[in-house]
Motif scaffolding. Structure first.
Motif, PDB file in Angstrom:
ATOM      1  N   MET A   1      64.912 -27.444 -60.196  1.00  0.00           N
ATOM      2  CA  MET A   1      64.685 -27.629 -58.763  1.00  0.00           C
ATOM      3  C   MET A   1      65.784 -28.470 -58.117  1.00  0.00           C
ATOM      4  SD  MET A   1      62.098 -25.842 -57.991  1.00  0.00           S
ATOM      5  CE  MET A   1      61.670 -26.377 -56.343  1.00  0.00           C
ATOM      6  N   ALA A   2      66.359 -29.384 -58.908  1.00  0.00           N
ATOM      7  CA  ALA A   2      67.445 -30.208 -58.356  1.00  0.00           C
ATOM      8  C   ALA A   2      68.634 -29.336 -57.983  1.00  0.00           C
ATOM      9  CB  ALA A   2      67.857 -31.272 -59.373  1.00  0.00           C
ATOM     10  N   TRP A   3      69.005 -28.424 -58.864  1.00  0.00           N
ATOM     11  CA  TRP A   3      70.163 -27.568 -58.590  1.00  0.00           C
ATOM     12  C   TRP A   3      69.879 -26.617 -57.429  1.00  0.00           C
ATOM     13  CZ3 TRP A   3      74.699 -28.880 -59.981  1.00  0.00           C
ATOM     14  CH2 TRP A   3      74.908 -29.587 -61.175  1.00  0.00           C
ATOM     15  N   ILE A   4      68.655 -26.127 -57.353  1.00  0.00           N
ATOM     16  CA  ILE A   4      68.288 -25.262 -56.219  1.00  0.00           C
ATOM     17  C   ILE A   4      68.364 -26.065 -54.918  1.00  0.00           C
ATOM     18  CG2 ILE A   4      66.418 -23.954 -55.145  1.00  0.00           C
ATOM     19  CD1 ILE A   4      65.485 -23.182 -57.951  1.00  0.00           C
ATOM     20  N   GLY A   5      67.877 -27.305 -54.976  1.00  0.00           N
ATOM     21  CA  GLY A   5      67.918 -28.162 -53.798  1.00  0.00           C
ATOM     22  C   GLY A   5      69.334 -28.452 -53.343  1.00  0.00           C
ATOM     23  N   PHE A   6      70.211 -28.808 -54.295  1.00  0.00           N
ATOM     24  CA  PHE A   6      71.610 -29.082 -53.935  1.00  0.00           C
ATOM     25  C   PHE A   6      72.282 -27.825 -53.367  1.00  0.00           C
ATOM     26  CE2 PHE A   6      71.414 -32.728 -57.041  1.00  0.00           C
ATOM     27  CZ  PHE A   6      71.684 -33.705 -56.106  1.00  0.00           C
ATOM     28  N   ALA A   7      71.961 -26.686 -53.960  1.00  0.00           N
ATOM     29  CA  ALA A   7      72.539 -25.433 -53.464  1.00  0.00           C
ATOM     30  C   ALA A   7      72.042 -25.131 -52.049  1.00  0.00           C
ATOM     31  CB  ALA A   7      72.174 -24.284 -54.406  1.00  0.00           C
ATOM     32  N   MET A   8      70.771 -25.443 -51.797  1.00  0.00           N
ATOM     33  CA  MET A   8      70.200 -25.201 -50.476  1.00  0.00           C
ATOM     34  C   MET A   8      70.866 -26.083 -49.421  1.00  0.00           C
ATOM     35  SD  MET A   8      66.180 -25.296 -49.393  1.00  0.00           S
ATOM     36  CE  MET A   8      65.879 -26.821 -48.543  1.00  0.00           C
ATOM     37  N   VAL A   9      71.000 -27.370 -49.723  1.00  0.00           N
ATOM     38  CA  VAL A   9      71.637 -28.295 -48.784  1.00  0.00           C
ATOM     39  C   VAL A   9      73.092 -27.909 -48.553  1.00  0.00           C
ATOM     40  CG1 VAL A   9      72.378 -30.684 -48.470  1.00  0.00           C
ATOM     41  CG2 VAL A   9      70.084 -30.205 -49.319  1.00  0.00           C
ATOM     42  N   THR A  10      73.801 -27.577 -49.638  1.00  0.00           N
ATOM     43  CA  THR A  10      75.209 -27.193 -49.516  1.00  0.00           C
ATOM     44  C   THR A  10      75.365 -25.934 -48.670  1.00  0.00           C
ATOM     45  OG1 THR A  10      75.683 -28.172 -51.676  1.00  0.00           O
ATOM     46  CG2 THR A  10      77.306 -26.622 -50.782  1.00  0.00           C
ATOM     47  N   THR A  11      74.516 -24.955 -48.919  1.00  0.00           N
ATOM     48  CA  THR A  11      74.570 -23.711 -48.148  1.00  0.00           C
ATOM     49  C   THR A  11      74.323 -23.980 -46.669  1.00  0.00           C
ATOM     50  OG1 THR A  11      73.765 -22.451 -50.055  1.00  0.00           O
ATOM     51  CG2 THR A  11      73.568 -21.416 -47.883  1.00  0.00           C
ATOM     52  N   PHE A  12      73.320 -24.795 -46.390  1.00  0.00           N
ATOM     53  CA  PHE A  12      73.007 -25.158 -45.001  1.00  0.00           C
ATOM     54  C   PHE A  12      74.203 -25.821 -44.327  1.00  0.00           C
ATOM     55  CE2 PHE A  12      71.678 -28.977 -42.540  1.00  0.00           C
ATOM     56  CZ  PHE A  12      71.306 -28.337 -41.367  1.00  0.00           C
ATOM     57  N   MET A  13      74.810 -26.793 -45.013  1.00  0.00           N
ATOM     58  CA  MET A  13      75.934 -27.524 -44.434  1.00  0.00           C
ATOM     59  C   MET A  13      77.135 -26.613 -44.204  1.00  0.00           C
ATOM     60  SD  MET A  13      75.516 -30.996 -46.698  1.00  0.00           S
ATOM     61  CE  MET A  13      77.190 -31.489 -46.385  1.00  0.00           C
ATOM     62  N   VAL A  14      77.426 -25.766 -45.163  1.00  0.00           N
ATOM     63  CA  VAL A  14      78.574 -24.860 -45.036  1.00  0.00           C
ATOM     64  C   VAL A  14      78.365 -23.897 -43.874  1.00  0.00           C
ATOM     65  CG1 VAL A  14      79.809 -22.955 -46.135  1.00  0.00           C
ATOM     66  CG2 VAL A  14      79.293 -25.027 -47.444  1.00  0.00           C
ATOM     67  N   LEU A  15      77.172 -23.367 -43.749  1.00  0.00           N
ATOM     68  CA  LEU A  15      76.892 -22.386 -42.695  1.00  0.00           C
ATOM     69  C   LEU A  15      77.036 -22.968 -41.299  1.00  0.00           C
ATOM     70  CD1 LEU A  15      73.853 -20.447 -44.219  1.00  0.00           C
ATOM     71  CD2 LEU A  15      76.150 -19.552 -43.789  1.00  0.00           C
ATOM     72  N   ILE A  16      76.586 -24.210 -41.117  1.00  0.00           N
ATOM     73  CA  ILE A  16      76.681 -24.764 -39.758  1.00  0.00           C
ATOM     74  C   ILE A  16      78.052 -25.380 -39.492  1.00  0.00           C
ATOM     75  CG2 ILE A  16      74.204 -25.159 -39.618  1.00  0.00           C
ATOM     76  CD1 ILE A  16      74.720 -28.127 -39.886  1.00  0.00           C
ATOM     77  N   MET A  17      78.714 -25.891 -40.528  1.00  0.00           N
ATOM     78  CA  MET A  17      80.038 -26.480 -40.317  1.00  0.00           C
ATOM     79  C   MET A  17      81.093 -25.398 -40.097  1.00  0.00           C
ATOM     80  SD  MET A  17      79.939 -29.699 -42.985  1.00  0.00           S
ATOM     81  CE  MET A  17      81.548 -30.328 -42.534  1.00  0.00           C
ATOM     82  N   LYS A  19      80.261 -22.666 -38.640  1.00  0.00           N
ATOM     83  CA  LYS A  19      79.736 -21.986 -37.452  1.00  0.00           C
ATOM     84  C   LYS A  19      79.357 -20.533 -37.730  1.00  0.00           C
ATOM     85  CE  LYS A  19      82.156 -25.047 -34.262  1.00  0.00           C
ATOM     86  NZ  LYS A  19      83.041 -25.186 -33.090  1.00  0.00           N
ATOM     87  N   ARG A  20      78.926 -20.276 -38.970  1.00  0.00           N
ATOM     88  CA  ARG A  20      78.417 -18.941 -39.291  1.00  0.00           C
ATOM     89  C   ARG A  20      77.011 -18.760 -38.715  1.00  0.00           C
ATOM     90  NH1 ARG A  20      81.365 -16.539 -43.476  1.00  0.00           N
ATOM     91  NH2 ARG A  20      83.514 -17.294 -43.255  1.00  0.00           N
ATOM     92  N   LEU A  21      76.244 -19.856 -38.676  1.00  0.00           N
ATOM     93  CA  LEU A  21      74.908 -19.841 -38.090  1.00  0.00           C
ATOM     94  C   LEU A  21      74.736 -21.080 -37.232  1.00  0.00           C
ATOM     95  CD1 LEU A  21      72.576 -18.821 -41.089  1.00  0.00           C
ATOM     96  CD2 LEU A  21      73.318 -17.366 -39.195  1.00  0.00           C
ATOM     97  N   SER A  22      73.861 -20.982 -36.254  1.00  0.00           N
ATOM     98  CA  SER A  22      73.515 -22.177 -35.480  1.00  0.00           C
ATOM     99  C   SER A  22      72.652 -23.083 -36.347  1.00  0.00           C
ATOM    100  CB  SER A  22      72.757 -21.793 -34.215  1.00  0.00           C
ATOM    101  OG  SER A  22      71.481 -21.270 -34.550  1.00  0.00           O
ATOM    102  N   ALA A  23      72.573 -24.354 -35.975  1.00  0.00           N
ATOM    103  CA  ALA A  23      71.775 -25.302 -36.755  1.00  0.00           C
ATOM    104  C   ALA A  23      70.309 -24.878 -36.810  1.00  0.00           C
ATOM    105  CB  ALA A  23      71.900 -26.703 -36.152  1.00  0.00           C
ATOM    106  N   VAL A  24      69.778 -24.394 -35.695  1.00  0.00           N
ATOM    107  CA  VAL A  24      68.368 -23.993 -35.647  1.00  0.00           C
ATOM    108  C   VAL A  24      68.091 -22.847 -36.613  1.00  0.00           C
ATOM    109  CG1 VAL A  24      66.588 -22.963 -34.192  1.00  0.00           C
ATOM    110  CG2 VAL A  24      68.022 -24.785 -33.284  1.00  0.00           C
ATOM    111  N   VAL A  25      68.926 -21.829 -36.587  1.00  0.00           N
ATOM    112  CA  VAL A  25      68.720 -20.665 -37.459  1.00  0.00           C
ATOM    113  C   VAL A  25      68.878 -21.065 -38.924  1.00  0.00           C
ATOM    114  CG1 VAL A  25      69.618 -18.398 -38.091  1.00  0.00           C
ATOM    115  CG2 VAL A  25      69.418 -19.030 -35.683  1.00  0.00           C
TER     116      VAL A  25
END
Length: 430
Positions: A1-17, A19-25
């Motif tokens: 679960m730790a690795w899934i969590g880190f991957a989730m946070v990293t994916t979120f940060m990359v997508l909004i930084m 500008k592939r997705l808006s923060a809300v989406v």
């Protein structure tokens, strides 16, 4: 679960930084996708609802706070203050710089940095140009004052970190008041020093005419058609009553904000058509913030309910020396300077801070201290190329963003260090 969590946070940060997705989406779809991948299935629905329920009071407060302060701005509550301050400033560079800092602090109470920029620049840029002062001083003094006042409960950083860690916004805010007051003293000191420096550079002397030739300045037009000058004292009394109710705990903060908004609307714009127009004029800002907060509830609900954040914190704790674990709040405070400069507030507060808080909890560090510490880098964040206000400011001043950053970065770092010192001395993060 730790690795899934880190991957989730990293994916979120990359997508909004990127500008592939808006923060809300990204806040909604990324945790849903990773939750399905982790096999959470039907359990995820309950996690999402729990997360949104926890942030609902903050979302309510922010929506009505934005509408309230926007209506007060429309009604002209700040106009007398602007006139008095600009009259006090005169043509003395020292008074002008002090007045700029004062107006920046007062107009920051609405929690919106962009409106502060518009008000202060509109009031002072012609003055600066007509006597030859450096317009970048306006930018610096707005930055130093706005970031200290913006710890208010309806300010962006406070609302975000309270949502991310499921804390009471008033608990986060009240603990930082003394440190922010010290930060404002620093801002006043910078205004004094800059004013003295400009006096010397321009050869100011008492009674000397400092005016240069008229300069053509293109500034945004100020719409005064909605102002209610006869109701200034009524509006001021209403706002002071709201502050009193908040300070005494007369009612929950969202309730105070909702009732004050309704009174402000009916007092200043009694006709139904006027009320609809004023709400519609500011609905975009209110809806944007509300959707962001509820979307954050989805993200943190899955992150917490699935056990990801606990697993991530344990992994993080394993690489921290035991001797440093008890200082997680102080580590967070210093780390907030580079983190918030290179990241958006959304990526930082919703992606990084929950991990730091959970790691700190392993060493007995109060999540409230982590929350406050994570906000102490905001003076540096104000110069980040990832925020809109810096582009509005540079555009109005007709200066490059790089010029603004070069002029203000060192004083901004100083402001953050003073903020951290104040938080340590007053026990806000220790």
């Amino acid at each position: 679960m730790a690795w899934i969590g880190f991957a989730m946070v990293t994916t979120f940060m990359v997508l909004i930084m990127t500008k592939r997705l808006s923060a809300v989406v990204a806040l909604i779809l990324v945790p849903v996708a990773f939750g399905l991948f982790a096999g959470l299935g039907s359990e995820m629905g309950g996690m999402v609802m729990d997360g949104m329920r926890q942030v609902a009071p903050i979302a309510i407060m922010l929506v009505f706070a934005i509408l309230l302060f926007s209506i007060m701005y429309d009604a002209g509550l700040f106009e007398p203050v602007v006139k008095v301050i600009t009259r006090f400033a005169g043509h003395d560079p020292l008074r002008i710089s002090l007045a700029t800092a004062l107006l920046g602090a007062l107009t920051s109470l609405d929690g919106d940095g962009t409106s502060t920029v518009l008000i202060v620049v509109t009031a002072f840029l012609p003055v600066y140009l007509r006597i030859g002062m450096n317009p970048l001083i306006i930018a610096l003094l707005i930055l130093l004052t706005n970031t200290m006042i913006n710890i208010i409960p309806w300010g962006g950083p406070t609302a975000r970190v309270a949502s991310a860690l499921h804390l009471d916004v008033m608990d986060v805010f009240v603990g930082l008041i003394p440190a922010a007051a010290l930060g404002l003293v620093y801002a006043a000191g910078m205004a004094w020093w800059l004013g003295i420096r400009e006096r010397k550079r321009l050869g100011w002397q008492p009674g000397k005419n400092m005016l240069l030739m008229e300069a053509e300045v293109e500034l945004p037009e100020v719409d005064r058609s909605h102002q209610r000058p006869k109701l200034v004292w009524v509006n001021l009394a209403l706002m002071l009553s709201m502050a009193t109710a908040m300070g005494t705990g007369l009612a929950p903060l969202p309730v105070v904000m909702v009732v004050t908004f309704a009174l402000a609307l009916v007092i200043n714009y009694p006709r139904l058509a006027e009320q609809k127009r004023r709400i519609a004029a500011h609905a975009e800002n209110a809806v944007t913030v509300a959707t962001l907060i509820f979307a954050a509830g989805v993200f943190t609900g899955v992150l917490t309910g699935s056990g990801m954040v606990d697993a991530m914190s344990q992994a993080f704790v394993s690489i921290i020396p035991d001797s440093a674990g008890s200082q997680m709040a102080l580590i967070t405070a210093f780390a907030s300077l580079p983190f918030t400069f290179f990241m958006s507030n959304d990526a930082y507060f919703f992606g990084i801070v929950p991990i730091l808080a959970a790691a700190g909890a392993e060493y007995g560090v109060d999540p409230l201290h982590i929350a406050r510490a994570s906000m102490l880098g905001q003076p540096v964040h104000a110069l980040s190329p990832l925020i809109a206000a810096i582009y509005v400011l540079s555009g109005l001043l007709k200066r490059d963003v790089g010029d603004l950053q070069k002029f203000a970065l060192v004083p901004a770092i100083g402001a953050s260090l003073v903020f951290i010192l104040g938080a340590c001395v007053t026990g806000a993060i220790i």
